[in-house]
Structures are given as structure tokens and as C-alpha cells.
Design a protein around this motif. Structure first.
Motif, PDB file in Angstrom:
ATOM      1  N   ARG A   1      -1.627  -0.216   2.106  1.00  0.00           N
ATOM      2  CA  ARG A   1      -3.631  -0.383   2.138  1.00  0.00           C
ATOM      3  C   ARG A   1      -3.941   0.231   2.979  1.00  0.00           C
TER       4      ARG A   1
ATOM      5  N   ASP B   1      -7.949   2.682  -6.949  1.00  0.00           N
ATOM      6  CA  ASP B   1      -8.644   1.731  -6.856  1.00  0.00           C
ATOM      7  C   ASP B   1      -9.195   2.335  -5.424  1.00  0.00           C
ATOM      8  N   HIS B   2      -7.888   2.365  -4.886  1.00  0.00           N
ATOM      9  CA  HIS B   2      -8.059   3.093  -3.291  1.00  0.00           C
ATOM     10  C   HIS B   2      -8.248   4.600  -2.706  1.00  0.00           C
TER      11      HIS B   2
ATOM     12  N   ASP C   1      -6.522   3.489   2.983  1.00  0.00           N
ATOM     13  CA  ASP C   1      -7.600   3.175   2.698  1.00  0.00           C
ATOM     14  C   ASP C   1      -8.544   4.552   3.988  1.00  0.00           C
TER      15      ASP C   1
ATOM     16  N   ILE D   1       0.379  -1.772  -4.028  1.00  0.00           N
ATOM     17  CA  ILE D   1      -0.356  -1.135  -4.160  1.00  0.00           C
ATOM     18  C   ILE D   1      -0.114  -1.427  -6.132  1.00  0.00           C
TER      19      ILE D   1
END
Length: 720
Positions: free
Chosen positions: A626, A679-680, A630, A661
Motif C-alpha cells: 500500500r 482505489d490506490h 500510494d 491490495i
């Protein structure tokens, strides 16, 4: 000894040879000839080889000489009497040319010799050796079996690696190797256990040693390596291709004589640590060496020959191991102020070319080879080759080159451990052959290597050169995981599935059309194939992986242009492979690629400004995927691409479940990795096109492969 067959004459007798001395026949050609005549020629070659080897042991006084070890690190001579015969049977059984063994017990105890892997590796194993008459009887039975095979085995020309005749020729050449190595052991045996023999008399000539000098060898190109269709038998390490540009150097006119080496001894060179490498000094101290091993002091220097000691023949070549030769060169360099060393293998071939050295023909050799001129060394002034003497023959010549495989090297399945165990950087090549070298040993293509402390009938010549001796890439990666990844990156395709690393790079380059392609990051690059492929279009490619071992393979490929590794075939059986950038069409791009060890979840700030980031089979192996997703936008230029490929194999052993994820239920619904990527990444990227599946195959063994699909998504960096 056996008589010549019709149409095949042994070498003529020369004044130096004795009336009943062994006469060694030349190697048969294996590519042409009438099958009937070739069968007869091979039979005669076998008898000549087998009987000459048996006759060598007549130099022992009695049976006790067979059982007393000449040196602690080798078996007693009874082993070598039996070993060459059992080699025939073991290989013929392996080749399925014999259905039954002759004597399973002997074929077990005589199968494998002691590899002198270290000067202090004493072998104290106890063996119950059979009696000499039993072994002689066994040899007679093997002799008859091999002759019968030669008479009855179907023969089609040419004889090559795949021919059922190859193991027969292999056995003959193996026995000729042991003719030489057993003569060394007899020379190392207690003098009371050996006797002079009229058929094995040494050269009687000696005189004043010459003053040595250096003669220039011009620069040139060396091309070596046998084709697999070569006319003569060869061992596996001779095949393949090698080319090198050799800078000019100067080579000593003569081999280093006993007289010339005496100056080093008298200068207390054996006592001066500065002349010895760490390895050489350790051997010297362990052995207590103060002079060459075959020198003896009896109110004056004498020389131990195979069956006697004689007053020192000062004009004969000094016989030493590599460490002693290297120490002499260091001393000589200090005395002269010149860069003195031994030649490399490539430089030896340049010397051969410049000296006009030819292969040994049917006439007595113009060199002290093949037992043509006596059973010992001779003066270093006898055999001229161009401006030099003894470029081949008299004694083997140590080189600076550890043995290594040529490109396209492969092992023969009937003898897969002949060379490969010596690709360790610790076995140096010897070149040129000695007075007893025959058959394959006497050919210019021969490549034999020994531990640097090992004694053969070997000496050296020295050269001066401003070029350092570069150690070739001899190492084969044997770590199973690394070797599998090396094959995955640089090896052949399997089951029609394209190489995955190349397929991803091609996909990336296609996606980059019309975009700036200056700098790329191959993140999780492993061994680096994709990095090299991306360099076809990008000016700068940086490959980063968490594993230093993977990175080292990429660095090796970039620096040396090739990597070598062994792959498991089944059980303990392996195959050997060499892969090069040149064969992949990538050699001109290596200078655009650099490799770095790094953590994808915590990259250094200097890794930035990329037009492309390729993350292949990475995210499901990260401990903080993540964080990676990001933050990766910070390192990519506007309009640049992030390409992610992954089979989405989420495992808690790699990634804590809370960091996954996708691949779990979220709010009661299936939540895939593609959902998580959206989403990320959607805040800084847009997905271009639909995800696609790219297959890949990982080879574990010859019979076991993993087939997997990796999902590839391409993300464009949005403007800041």
C-alpha cells in the motif's frame, strides 16, 4: 607391444628411442573413412593404448609398490591399474552397450579417484584392495570385451557425441590421460619401490643451460573452441566458441630451466613471503617446500625422474607447481623491474600462432611429445618452434587462466563431471603437453586444469606484459532459486510461451509509443532481462531489486556479457548453461543499464524522474504494497507510465493480510486486486486500456514446470 595394422603406421623410431620402447599411435580421425578400415584402426588404437598403460606398471619392483601410497592425497597405484579398465565397463553399461557388469565389486571400488581438492585434504579412508593378479585378470577380461564390441558394434561414420562409439573412444582417451598421471605417481613413489626399465629409459642428453631472453609477440585475435563436428575426439571443455583480442607481449625464448630456477632458490626465494600469494604461502608452509619437489640433494643437486635419480640436468625444464612458478615470476619482476608473469591461455595460443606450431602428425613430433623421444624431459634447446623453443612438449606449461567454459559449452551425459566441478576459479589450465602426453592431450585444443598446488610433468615460461591477466568467468550459479530465475530471464521459451521478461518489456515499449522515453525504472528487476530489453529504447534504465543475489547476476551479465548456471534435470543430475547478451541481441545496450539493491517500499529519493516504471510480479511479494502504491506517483514524470504485472498470489509469508491490495471480502463483497489498484492509484493515475493476461513458465526440473498468468495493467501519470 602390438604391431601396426595394415595402412596405419606408428611413428618412426628416432635415435633417441630404444628398440623396444613403447610407440604410441596417433588419434584416429572420426569424421571420415571406410567403416571396415576405421573399425580396424580403432581396434589397433585401443590395443596400443590399453597395453602401453599395462606395461607402464612394469616399472614397479614388486607388488608392494602397488599398495604403498606415493603421496597421501592419492590412492595407491593398484587403484589406477584397475580404474581405467572399470571406466570402460562403467561407461559402456551407462551407454547401454553392455547389459551385464564384469565384476560389480571392482567396478565399485575402482570407480572414483581422489580429487586432490586441497593440499591439506588428507584421505585416510581404508580400502581392501584386491591382489595384483586379480586386477590383471580383470584387465584381460575387459580387454577382450572391448575388442569384441569394436568388432561387432554397428559403425556409421562420422563418430560424434551421439554415436554409440563415442564411449569407446572416451575410454581410450581416459586411459591415455592416466598413462601420464600414473607416470607422475610412479615418479612420486619411494625410489626403492621402482626400477629402471629398458623400455622406459629417460633422455640421456644434457649440457649447459642457455641464457634466457624475451622475444616479442605481436597483438592479435585468438579464436578457439572446437565445433561439435570436429574430426577428432575432445573432452567437453574444448567445445564451443571463444574469441579474444590479445595485446602485444614478450615471451621467454626457452622454458625456465633448472639452472634459471636455481637462481631463485639460491636467492632464498622460498623464504621470502613477498613473492608468494596467500594461497601459495599456505601451501609452501604446509609442505615445508624449500626447492622443487623433484630436486634431491646428495652432495650436490640431483633430479628424481620416473624410475631413477640422476645428477641435475641443468638445461632441462624446471618442474614446479603453479605457486612456485608464480613466486619465481614475482622475484624475476623484482630483479628486472618488469611486469613478469605466466601467459594466459589466450596468450599461449597467440604464441603458438606466431611460432607456427602445428598439430602432431604421423612422423616423430618436432617436440618432446607422445613418447616419441624418450621417457623424460630433455634439454630446453632441442625443439625449436619459430623463434622460441618448446612452445609445445617437454613439460606442460602453467598459465594464469583458471579453466572456464567456452560459450555454448555443454557436458556429455556419459561423463558430466569431467570438467564442470573444476569451474571454481581454483583449477588453472596447463598447456602444451609433456614428453608422455599423447592422444587428445597432445592436441592444441586440449584443455586440462589442475589445482595450483598439484604436481604434473609441468613447468612454465614467463612473459612480460603491460596487460593484467584477467580471470575469466568460470563460475556456474548452482543455487537452485537463482539458477531458475536466470533461466526464467535469459533462457529458452518453454511450451511455446514467450519469455516473460521480454514480453513485458515489449508491451511496455509498445505502450510508450509517442511518449518521452529517456529514463526507466525496472522495479523488482530480479536478474535484469527486462532492464536490458527496455534499454533498446530508453537512454537510462535503472534496475532495482531487494535481493543482492539477483542483482549480482544482472551486474555479471552487464559487466561480462554472459552468465552461467546449472539447472536441475532430475535428482542430483544437472545441465550447464551459458547465456549471453550478444545471443539475445542486447550487447550494445548494456552501458545504458545500471543495477541497484533497494527496497521498493522505501526507495532512496534519488530514484526519481522516470518516464516509465515497470513493476513485474512485485506487489504481491512486498511487505508494504500500500505504501508503494500510494507513493510511486512521486517518482514518475507527468504523462509517464506505471506498468504493474502480478499473478496476485497473496501469501501472508510475504505480505501481512492487512496489507493485501485485494483478494478478500470487503463490505461483504468480493474485492479483487484490480479493485484495490484502482482505489490506490486513481488519485494520480488513469488506467489505460483493459487489463491483459501474460503467461509465464518457470522451470523447476526437466519434467516439472510452473505455468502462471500475470495480469498486466498500464497506468498513465496524471498532470500535477
Amino acid at each position: 607391444m602390438t604391431s601396426p595394422i595394415q595402412g596405419t603406421e606408428p611413428p618412426e623410431k628416432t635415435p633417441e628411442t630404444r628398440p623396444n620402447a613403447p610407440v604410441l599411435y596417433r588419434m584416429p580421425r572420426l569424421d571420415t573413412g571406410n567403416p571396415g578400415e576405421k573399425r580396424q584402426e580403432i581396434a589397433q588404437y585401443f590395443l596400443n593404448t590399453f597395453d602401453t598403460y599395462t606395461h607402464l606398471f612394469s616399472c614397479l619392483v614388486d607388488d608392494d609398490g602397488f599398495y604403498q601410497k606415493p603421496i597421501p592425497l592419492r590412492h595407491p597405484l593398484i587403484f589406477y591399474l584397475g580404474h581405467t579398465a572399470t571406466f570402460f565397463i562403467n561407461k559402456l553399461v551407462l551407454a547401454k552397450l553392455l547389459r551385464e557388469r564384469v565384476d560389480p565389486h571392482m567396478e565399485s571400488i575402482f570407480a572414483i579417484g581422489v580429487d586432490e581438492m586441497s593440499w591439506d585434504d588428507l584421505n585416510d579412508d581404508h580400502y581392501e584392495w584386491p591382489g595384483v593378479p586379480q586386477v590383471m585378470d580383470y584387465r584381460a577380461r575387459v580387454r577382450a570385451i572391448v575388442l569384441e564390441l569394436i568388432e561387432t558394434l554397428p559403425l556409421e561414420m562420422p563418430i560424434n557425441w551421439e554415436s554409440p562409439w563415442w564411449p569407446l573412444i572416451m575410454g581410450m582417451e581416459h586411459e591415455r590421460i592416466h598413462l601420464e598421471t600414473s607416470s607422475v605417481l610412479i615418479r612420486q613413489q619411494d625410489l626403492a619401490r621402482v626400477r629402471s626399465h629398458p623400455d622406459w629409459r629417460p633422455c640421456p642428453q644434457t649440457g649447459e643451460a642457455p641464457a634466457n631472453s624475451l622475444i616479442s609477440v605481436p597483438a592479435g585475435t585468438v579464436r578457439i573452441g572446437k565445433a561439435y563436428s570436429d574430426a577428432y575426439y575432445g573432452w567437453d571443455n574444448e567445445y564451443g566458441e571463444h574469441q579474444a583480442e590479445v595485446e602485444k607481449f614478450k615471451a621467454s625464448k626457452y622454458l625456465v630451466s633448472n639452472q634459471e630456477f636455481l637462481s631463485f632458490v639460491e636467492a632464498e626465494g622460498y623464504r621470502q613471503d613477498r613473492y608468494w600469494s596467500n594461497e601459495g604461502r599456505s601451501w609452501r608452509d604446509f609442505a615445508g617446500a624449500k626447492h622443487p619437489t623433484f630436486w634431491r640433494w646428495h652432495n650436490g643437486w640431483h633430479l628424481r625422474l620416473m624410475t631413477e635419480e640422476v645428477p641435475m640436468p641443468w638445461d632441462w625444464p624446471a618442474e614446479v607447481n603453479y605457486h612456485e612458478a608464480k613466486a619465481f615470476c614475482e622475484w624475476k619482476g623484482e630483479q628486472t623491474g618488469q611486469p613478469v608473469r605466466m601467459p594466459t591461455e589466450d596468450e599461449w595460443y597467440r604464441l603458438c600462432s606466431e611460432a607456427g606450431v602445428q598439430e602432431v602428425g604421423p612422423s616423430p613430433a618436432n617436440a618432446n611429445l607422445h613418447l616419441d623421444h624418450g621417457a623424460s624431459s630433455c634439454p630446453v634447446t632441442y625443439y625449436r618452434h619459430g623463434d622460441w623453443f618448446d612452445v609445445v612438449g617437454n613439460v606442460w606449461q602453467w598459465t594464469e587462466t583458471p579453466i572456464y567454459p567456452f560459450d555454448n559449452f555443454r557436458v556429455h551425459p556419459l561423463y558430466d563431471d569431467f570438467t564442470a566441478p573444476t569451474f571454481d576459479g581454483q583449477h588453472n589450465l596447463i598447456k602444451g603437453g609433456s614428453w608422455i602426453s599423447c592422444g587428445n592431450e597432445a592436441r592444441l585444443s586440449a584443455r586440462y586444469a589442475f589445482r595450483r598446488h598439484f604436481f604434473q610433468h609441468a613447468g612454465f615460461r614467463y612473459i612480460t606484459s603491460d596487460t593484467e591477466a584477467v580471470e575469466p568467468n568460470a563460475y556456474y550459479e548452482s543455487n537452485k532459486l537463482l539458477a531458475e530465475y536466470a533461466e526464467f530471464h535469459f533462457g529458452d521459451s518453454s511450451f511455446g510461451v514467450e519469455n516473460f521478461s521480454k514480453a513485458l518489456a515489449d508491451l511496455a515499449l509498445d505502450a510508450m509509443r509517442g511518449r518521452t522515453s529517456h529514463k526507466a525504472l525496472d522495479l523488482g528487476c530480479a536478474c535484469g532481462r527486462s532492464s536490458f530489453e527496455l534499454a533498446r529504447q530508453f537512454d537510462v534504465v535503472e534496475g532495482i531489486d531487494f535481493s543482492a543475489n539477483f542483482i549480482n547476476l544482472g551486474v555479471e551479465m552487464a559487466n561480462r556479457g554472459s552468465v552461467r548456471y546449472s539447472l536441475t534435470e532430475e535428482g542430483d543430475l544437472v545441465s550447464y548453461h551459458t547465456r549471453s547478451l550478444k545471443s539475445l541481441g542486447l550487447d550494445t545496450y548494456a552501458d545504458r543499464v545500471s543495477f541497484h539493491q533497494g527496497d521498493a517500499c522505501n526507495l532512496k529519493p534519488t530514484f526519481t524522474g522516470y518516464d516509465l516504471v515497470l513493476a513485474a510480479n512485485l506487489i504481491d511479494r512486498l511487505y508494504r504494497p500500500r505504501r508503494f502504491l500510494d507513493n510511486i506517483h512521486e517518482r514518475i514524470n507527468d504523462g509517464g507510465l506505471l506498468i504493474i504485472a502480478s499473478p496476485y498470489t497473496w501469501l501472508e509469508e510475504h505480505t501481512p493480510k492487512e496489507e493485501w491490495i485485494g483478494g478478500f471480502k470487503k463490505d461483504g463483497e468480493n474485492y479483487t486486486t484490480l479493485d484495490g489498484l484502482r482505489d490506490h492509484l486513481s488519485g494520480h493515475f488513469r488506467l489505460t486500456g483493459e487489463p491483459r493476461k501474460v503467461p509465464f513458465v518457470i522451470r523447476e526440473t526437466r519434467h516439472k514446470h510452473q505455468h502462471t498468468l500475470s495480469e498486466v495493467t498500464v497506468w498513465e501519470r496524471l498532470p500535477r
